[in-house]
Design a protein around this motif. Structure first.
Motif, PDB file in Angstrom:
ATOM      1  N   UNK A  53       0.847  -1.195   0.000  1.00  0.00           N
ATOM      2  CA  UNK A  53       0.000   0.000   0.000  1.00  0.00           C
ATOM      3  C   UNK A  53       0.881   1.243   0.000  1.00  0.00           C
ATOM      4  N   UNK A  54       0.750   2.061  -1.037  1.00  0.00           N
ATOM      5  CA  UNK A  54       1.608   3.235  -1.151  1.00  0.00           C
ATOM      6  C   UNK A  54       1.108   4.427  -0.343  1.00  0.00           C
ATOM      7  N   UNK A  55      -0.113   4.367   0.176  1.00  0.00           N
ATOM      8  CA  UNK A  55      -0.544   5.413   1.103  1.00  0.00           C
ATOM      9  C   UNK A  55       0.348   5.390   2.338  1.00  0.00           C
ATOM     10  N   UNK A  56       0.719   4.193   2.782  1.00  0.00           N
ATOM     11  CA  UNK A  56       1.625   4.056   3.924  1.00  0.00           C
ATOM     12  C   UNK A  56       2.995   4.644   3.580  1.00  0.00           C
ATOM     13  N   UNK A  57       3.477   4.344   2.377  1.00  0.00           N
ATOM     14  CA  UNK A  57       4.794   4.850   1.979  1.00  0.00           C
ATOM     15  C   UNK A  57       4.803   6.373   1.892  1.00  0.00           C
TER      16      UNK A  57
END
Length: 232
Positions: free
Chosen positions: A74-78
């Motif tokens: 999940x790139x929202x976390x990144x």
């Protein structure tokens, strides 16, 4: 599939052993499971990832790596972690470049899908991916390992972005893969609201019944069905 376990606690029954909930969803389906643990035992009992053959989008919890090979991060976390890295090291440009590159790749993926393409054109995706890889390597040079000590959050982020690059960037190479696992977060929102209001459930049976109803309601709405719809 977007899937991720989330922690929860019960305050209505101190002796309760229920501590975690596991949720899995697709654009058309939602399922939940209450369990005492957040680990592999819960995944086995849930019975979805053990048989799932698609791409599971998740927050990077390591236990997922034991279930198949098709995973995306999940790139929202990144993005959140890159924001924190930029605030911790304002003199460094790599966090801002990495964020901008991920966002440009996401925009390119949306544009390609809207145009009916099967993939982002190579002349667009390849330079962006190359820039992202170079940026991560630059960050690693600026944050070398601290031997004999616990590594910093920024160093750990960069190592994950390097070691799981394929999973981080899979959304840019496979347009069926979403940029984030936000669908799972949205599907868990009502559960979090329930916990804030009532604190939890007294029994496992009560938790199972409530989560089964919530899963049915979520699935019905995703399929544009009234919640009182009865399948034939």
């Amino acid at each position: 599939m977007r899937c991720g376990p989330h922690r929860w606690r019960t305050s209505t029954s101190p002796e309760s052993e229920l501590k975690a909930r596991t949720g899995g969803c697709t654009p058309l389906l939602t399922a939940y499971l209450p369990h005492r643990q957040r680990g592999g035992e819960a995944m086995d009992e849930f019975g979805i990832l053990t048989r799932f053959r698609g791409v599971a989008v998740h927050d990077g919890l390591m236990l997922y790596q034991d279930f198949g090979r098709n995973h995306a991060r999940c790139n929202a976390h990144h993005l959140r972690e890159l924001v924190a890295a930029g605030e911790a090291f304002p003199e460094h440009t790599w966090p801002r470049i990495a964020m901008k590159t991920l966002e440009q790749l996401n925009t390119a993926a949306h544009t390609a899908r809207d145009a009916g393409l099967d993939a982002i054109p190579a002349h667009i995706v390849d330079p962006l991916i190359s820039r992202f890889v170079r940026t991560v390597h630059l960050g690693l040079l600026l944050h070398p390992p601290d031997r004999g000590r616990k590594q910093s959050k920024t160093r750990n982020l960069l190592v994950r972005l390097r070691d799981y690059q394929h999973q981080v960037l899979l959304f840019a190479r496979n347009l069926t893969v979403p940029f984030t696992s936000n669908q799972a977060e949205r599907d868990l929102r009502m559960i979090k609201a329930q916990l804030k209001i009532s604190g939890g459930w007294r029994t496992r049976h009560g938790a199972q019944a409530w989560l089964r109803v919530r899963g049915y309601i979520s699935t019905a709405r995703k399929n544009s069905l009234h919640i009182h719809y009865r399948p034939a």
